[in-house]
Design a protein around this motif. Structure first.
Motif, PDB file in Angstrom:
ATOM      1  N   GLU B  53      68.314  27.198  -7.881  1.00 30.79           N
ATOM      2  CA  GLU B  53      67.916  25.982  -9.061  1.00 30.79           C
ATOM      3  C   GLU B  53      66.740  25.336  -8.414  1.00 30.79           C
ATOM      4  OE1 GLU B  53      67.907  22.586 -10.941  1.00 30.79           O
ATOM      5  OE2 GLU B  53      68.588  22.639  -9.091  1.00 30.79           O
ATOM      6  N   ALA B  54      66.883  25.026  -7.212  1.00 28.72           N
ATOM      7  CA  ALA B  54      66.088  24.317  -6.358  1.00 28.72           C
ATOM      8  C   ALA B  54      64.669  24.681  -6.626  1.00 28.72           C
ATOM      9  CB  ALA B  54      66.349  23.963  -4.798  1.00 28.72           C
ATOM     10  N   SER B  55      64.648  26.177  -6.358  1.00 27.70           N
ATOM     11  CA  SER B  55      63.128  26.919  -6.333  1.00 27.70           C
ATOM     12  C   SER B  55      62.590  26.664  -7.958  1.00 27.70           C
ATOM     13  CB  SER B  55      63.551  28.230  -6.048  1.00 27.70           C
ATOM     14  OG  SER B  55      62.090  28.920  -6.304  1.00 27.70           O
ATOM     15  N   ILE B  56      63.480  26.811  -8.891  1.00 28.03           N
ATOM     16  CA  ILE B  56      62.997  26.631 -10.100  1.00 28.03           C
ATOM     17  C   ILE B  56      62.486  25.242 -10.440  1.00 28.03           C
ATOM     18  CG2 ILE B  56      63.964  26.393 -12.776  1.00 28.03           C
ATOM     19  CD1 ILE B  56      66.057  28.604 -12.005  1.00 28.03           C
ATOM     20  N   SER B  57      63.273  24.369  -9.935  1.00 29.53           N
ATOM     21  CA  SER B  57      62.799  22.954 -10.116  1.00 29.53           C
ATOM     22  C   SER B  57      61.462  22.694  -9.242  1.00 29.53           C
ATOM     23  CB  SER B  57      64.085  21.983  -9.479  1.00 29.53           C
ATOM     24  OG  SER B  57      63.655  20.720  -9.263  1.00 29.53           O
ATOM     25  N   SER B  58      61.483  23.208  -8.085  1.00 28.96           N
ATOM     26  CA  SER B  58      60.128  23.188  -7.610  1.00 28.96           C
ATOM     27  C   SER B  58      58.927  23.648  -8.368  1.00 28.96           C
ATOM     28  CB  SER B  58      59.988  23.828  -6.227  1.00 28.96           C
ATOM     29  OG  SER B  58      59.783  25.201  -6.143  1.00 28.96           O
ATOM     30  N   MET B  59      59.073  24.496  -9.204  1.00 29.78           N
ATOM     31  CA  MET B  59      58.169  25.170 -10.075  1.00 29.78           C
ATOM     32  C   MET B  59      57.764  24.297 -11.257  1.00 29.78           C
ATOM     33  SD  MET B  59      58.418  29.158 -10.008  1.00 29.78           S
ATOM     34  CE  MET B  59      60.015  29.538  -9.464  1.00 29.78           C
ATOM     35  N   GLU B  60      59.128  23.685 -11.571  1.00 33.62           N
ATOM     36  CA  GLU B  60      58.763  22.538 -12.780  1.00 33.62           C
ATOM     37  C   GLU B  60      58.160  21.420 -12.645  1.00 33.62           C
ATOM     38  OE1 GLU B  60      63.068  23.722 -15.403  1.00 33.62           O
ATOM     39  OE2 GLU B  60      63.048  21.951 -13.998  1.00 33.62           O
ATOM     40  N   CYS B 271      50.031  31.460   3.730  1.00 34.28           N
ATOM     41  CA  CYS B 271      51.355  30.664   3.880  1.00 34.28           C
ATOM     42  C   CYS B 271      52.317  31.598   3.216  1.00 34.28           C
ATOM     43  CB  CYS B 271      51.137  29.517   3.145  1.00 34.28           C
ATOM     44  SG  CYS B 271      50.792  29.384   1.509  1.00 34.28           S
ATOM     45  N   ALA B 272      53.543  31.246   3.432  1.00 36.97           N
ATOM     46  CA  ALA B 272      54.570  31.834   2.767  1.00 36.97           C
ATOM     47  C   ALA B 272      54.698  31.288   1.453  1.00 36.97           C
ATOM     48  CB  ALA B 272      56.058  31.584   3.425  1.00 36.97           C
ATOM     49  N   PRO B 273      55.186  31.972   0.255  1.00 35.11           N
ATOM     50  CA  PRO B 273      55.251  31.603  -0.967  1.00 35.11           C
ATOM     51  C   PRO B 273      55.977  30.190  -1.168  1.00 35.11           C
ATOM     52  CG  PRO B 273      56.250  33.619  -0.906  1.00 35.11           C
ATOM     53  CD  PRO B 273      55.751  33.539   0.443  1.00 35.11           C
ATOM     54  N   THR B 274      55.118  29.117  -1.665  1.00 36.05           N
ATOM     55  CA  THR B 274      55.768  27.811  -1.814  1.00 36.05           C
ATOM     56  C   THR B 274      57.325  27.806  -2.270  1.00 36.05           C
ATOM     57  OG1 THR B 274      53.183  26.974  -1.534  1.00 36.05           O
ATOM     58  CG2 THR B 274      54.937  25.488  -2.345  1.00 36.05           C
ATOM     59  N   MET B 275      57.175  28.295  -3.679  1.00 33.70           N
ATOM     60  CA  MET B 275      58.581  28.074  -4.306  1.00 33.70           C
ATOM     61  C   MET B 275      59.682  28.672  -3.511  1.00 33.70           C
ATOM     62  SD  MET B 275      56.127  29.697  -5.835  1.00 33.70           S
ATOM     63  CE  MET B 275      55.786  29.994  -7.636  1.00 33.70           C
ATOM     64  N   ALA B 276      59.432  29.783  -2.832  1.00 32.90           N
ATOM     65  CA  ALA B 276      60.467  30.252  -1.984  1.00 32.90           C
ATOM     66  C   ALA B 276      60.917  29.151  -1.019  1.00 32.90           C
ATOM     67  CB  ALA B 276      60.176  31.611  -1.388  1.00 32.90           C
ATOM     68  N   GLN B 277      59.832  28.678  -0.523  1.00 35.84           N
ATOM     69  CA  GLN B 277      60.197  27.644   0.626  1.00 35.84           C
ATOM     70  C   GLN B 277      60.960  26.443   0.398  1.00 35.84           C
ATOM     71  OE1 GLN B 277      56.977  26.613   3.517  1.00 35.84           O
ATOM     72  NE2 GLN B 277      55.627  27.855   2.320  1.00 35.84           N
ATOM     73  N   TYR B 278      60.765  25.970  -0.976  1.00 38.97           N
ATOM     74  CA  TYR B 278      61.549  25.190  -1.397  1.00 38.97           C
ATOM     75  C   TYR B 278      63.155  25.430  -1.636  1.00 38.97           C
ATOM     76  CZ  TYR B 278      57.942  21.683  -1.830  1.00 38.97           C
ATOM     77  OH  TYR B 278      56.829  20.728  -1.481  1.00 38.97           O
ATOM     78  N   GLY B 279      63.183  26.861  -2.019  1.00 39.33           N
ATOM     79  CA  GLY B 279      64.473  27.438  -2.113  1.00 39.33           C
ATOM     80  C   GLY B 279      65.185  27.304  -0.959  1.00 39.33           C
ATOM     81  N   ALA B 280      64.479  27.621   0.040  1.00 34.65           N
ATOM     82  CA  ALA B 280      64.881  27.891   1.498  1.00 34.65           C
ATOM     83  C   ALA B 280      65.584  26.504   2.271  1.00 34.65           C
ATOM     84  CB  ALA B 280      63.958  28.535   2.529  1.00 34.65           C
ATOM     85  N   LEU B 281      64.587  25.471   1.716  1.00 33.12           N
ATOM     86  CA  LEU B 281      64.882  24.048   2.097  1.00 33.12           C
ATOM     87  C   LEU B 281      66.372  23.815   1.362  1.00 33.12           C
ATOM     88  CD1 LEU B 281      64.064  21.276   3.537  1.00 33.12           C
ATOM     89  CD2 LEU B 281      62.708  20.827   1.352  1.00 33.12           C
ATOM     90  N   GLU B 282      66.608  23.994   0.541  1.00 26.78           N
ATOM     91  CA  GLU B 282      67.787  23.661  -0.256  1.00 26.78           C
ATOM     92  C   GLU B 282      68.889  24.473   0.338  1.00 26.78           C
ATOM     93  OE1 GLU B 282      68.282  21.538  -2.487  1.00 26.78           O
ATOM     94  OE2 GLU B 282      70.641  21.823  -2.959  1.00 26.78           O
ATOM     95  N   ALA B 283      68.560  25.637   0.565  1.00 29.28           N
ATOM     96  CA  ALA B 283      69.606  26.720   1.505  1.00 29.28           C
ATOM     97  C   ALA B 283      70.332  25.851   2.825  1.00 29.28           C
ATOM     98  CB  ALA B 283      69.232  27.980   1.801  1.00 29.28           C
ATOM     99  N   LEU B 284      69.289  25.352   3.593  1.00 29.33           N
ATOM    100  CA  LEU B 284      69.521  24.725   4.942  1.00 29.33           C
ATOM    101  C   LEU B 284      70.296  23.302   4.522  1.00 29.33           C
ATOM    102  CD1 LEU B 284      66.561  25.589   7.169  1.00 29.33           C
ATOM    103  CD2 LEU B 284      68.776  26.607   7.175  1.00 29.33           C
TER     104      LEU B 284
END
Ligand SMILES: Cc1ncc(COP(=O)(O)O)c(C=O)c1O
Lengths: 164, 390
Positions: B53-60, B271-284
């Motif tokens: 959801e965090a990754s989807i939201s980063s794209m939105e 760089c690594a994919p930006t939307m994946a990075q926002y997902g990872a941030l939420e994961a941590l």
């Protein structure tokens, strides 16, 4: 509580059909030990029943109706809500009953075959209980998730067969 | 076009590299139906919803552009906090952490950053399939040090020392290990730390399975005294957070090594994919409960699996981490390749033959227990039946 007992509770909460030999291996205990723990958990009324979550809407002619009823009651001296709660939960139609904070006092979950069956229960049984002041009935239209289980197809394994 | 002409087009380095042995099994297994696969080296959980959801939201919200080369700073800060709180080792988010496209990229840029033509890198095997090829492609020479079941696949300092030469630059460790599930404790790691100090070696420590350690606390190699300045920690989100498809990993390393890796990363990947990075941030930030839940489940499945193996007569050490069991099939008289192929054809259970993971792997098969209990029960039954013919 023993951590093995807690592990067992988590496992059977998700799948009540795990066999004793499998359960024993999963929690690193002997079968005897697992049987003993299960018996104790049952005797202590921690495990209350082993049930399945069923999507009745997929079973022909078995589709029922579920309603959630908000009930306002007058609490009684000495026993508060407990006595009126007991009077209500003893009806077999009542599947769940919770004491709530907020706009009403009791939340009653009723299952019946038809809407009129439920309507009859509310008007004849529930509203006539002495301390019941009012009822508001909400019918469930569709179940998306129940007891942590998502209804529908679920998530399939999308992994490739062999991976590093 | 003849083979010779084709070969002329390819670099010698690439030609000298064998395709992954896992690939062959994939091709064979995916051509068949009704397979129970124990061949999958990834979680059977879907990424927890809050991360998706965090990754989807980063794209939105429109975060669809390149990020800083080293990764969004919030994520590097979160990784830094995570390393401190979980493993008691401090890394500066500005200069000692790099977000990569999977741990896979981290290994690649790490090797390319340190290896000169002909340098040797000790690879403790059986190991993840990409180490040796990535050393070779960086121009180095992988030197295998084999471990075996008699020592629970733990490597000793003496074994490594015997392989050290004037050209040795670094060693590659992985614990908990893919494919053996074996892990190393503080005492065992200390011996290796002393050795690294004595011979002035760099240590690449792939700790991507750190969170999936069942019996002992995981010890990060760089948390050992004096080791931070010579250790490259490789990790990522694939395993613990069930994020394999996101392609997101990270490296923690001393500044000079990190900036060299960053140089390669910025030219080859940006760089690594930006939307994946926002997902990872939420994961941590919020995902540790999910990690714990998944880990408990793997642990129960490990217990079941290893005990069942011993009941059906398959010798197996108890893996302390990751989600693999690595039983010995030696007593069947088959090679691991023959065993895996015969098991697949006769009982439709896919496992990976141990030899694809290098020295010490022959005579074993890798069985992943990252699959449902029903599949595990079925596979034990089938393997048990299969073994009766020997
Ligand atoms: C030990 C080890 N390191 C690295 C990787 C690659 O991880 P990533 O998906 O982050 O590239 C794997 C994947 O199987 C692994 O087992």
């Amino acid at each position: 509580m023993e951590s093995k007992a807690i592990d067992i509770l988590h496992i059977i909460e998700e799948n009540g059909r795990v066999s004793i030999p499998t359960l024993a291996k999963m929690v690193d205990a002997s079968e005897e030990e697992v049987k003993g723990l299960l018996k104790k958990l049952e005797d202590d009324h921690i495990i209350l029943s082993y049930s399945a979550v069923i999507d009745w809407s997929k079973v022909d002619q078995n589709e029922g109706v579920t309603a959630m009823i908000d009930v306002k009651v007058t609490p009684q001296r000495g026993v508060g809500f407990d006595q009126v709660a007991e009077r209500i939960y003893r009806f077999p139609e009542v599947k769940a009953l919770y004491l709530m904070s907020g706009a009403y006092d009791l939340s009653v979950v009723i299952e019946g075959k038809t809407m009129s069956e439920i309507a009859r229960f509310v008007s004849e049984k529930l509203s006539t209980v002495d301390s019941v002041l009012s009822t508001t009935t909400h019918f469930q239209l569709k179940k998306y998730k129940h007891d942590g289980v998502v209804f529908g197809e679920g998530e399939e394994d999308r992994r490739i067969v062999v991976a590093p | 076009m003849t083979t010779k002409q084709v070969n002329k087009r390819l670099s010698k380095k690439v030609q000298s590299i064998q395709p992954s042995g896992i690939r062959r099994f994939f091709d064979l297994a995916s051509s068949m139906d009704n397979i129970i696969s124990l061949g999958v080296g990834e979680p059977d959980f879907v990424t927890p919803w809050n991360v998706r959801e965090a990754s989807i939201s980063s794209m939105e919200r429109g975060f669809t552009a390149y990020s800083a080369n080293a990764g969004i700073i919030e994520l590097r800060e979160a990784i830094s906090n995570y390393m401190t709180s979980r493993f008691s080792v401090d890394y500066d988010p500005e200069s000692e952490i790099l977000v990569t496209v999977g741990a896979s990229e981290a290994i690649d840029v790490g090797m390319r950053a340190i290896v000169d033509e002909g340098d040797e890198v000790i690879v403790v095997e059986p190991s993840f399939v990409s180490y040796a090829p990535l050393v070779s492609m960086a121009g180095g020479v992988p030197v295998a040090v084999g471990t075996n079941i008699d020592t629970d696949f733990k490597v000793t300092a003496a074994q490594i020392e015997a392989a050290i030469t004037d050209r040795t630059k670094a060693m590659m460790l992985c614990f908990p290990n893919n494919p053996t599930g074996s892990t190393m404790n503080q005492e065992e790691l200390k011996e290796i730390a002393e050795l690294a100090e004595r011979h002035d070696l760099l240590v690449f420590s792939d700790e991507i399975y750190a969170e999936l350690t069942y019996d002992e606390e995981h010890v990060a190699f760089s948390s050992l005294e004096g080791m931070k300045e010579r250790t490259v920690i490789i990790s990522g989100f694939s395993k613990a957070f069930a994020m394999t498809g996101w392609r997101l990993g990270f490296v923690c390393a001393p500044k000079d090594l990190l900036s060299a890796m960053l140089k390669i990363h910025q030219y080859s990947l940006m760089c690594a994919p930006t939307m994946a990075q926002y997902g990872a941030l939420e994961a941590l930030k919020t995902g540790m409960d999910d990690v714990y839940r998944m880990k408990q489940s793997y642990k129960q499945r490990r217990n079941y699996f290893v005990k069942s193996f011993s009941e059906i007569g398959l010798e197996c050490h108890t893996p302390g981490g990751a989600f693999y069991a690595f039983p010995s099939i030696e007593k069947t008289g088959l090679t691991s390749e023959q065993f895996a192929e015969k098991l697949l054809l006769e009982e439709r259970v896919a496992v990976v033959p141990g030899h694809v993971f290098g020295e010490g792997g022959e005579g074993h098969i890798r069985c992943s227990y990252a699959t449902s209990m029903e599949n595990l029960e079925q596979s034990v039954e089938r393997i048990g039946r299969f073994l009766k013919q020997f």
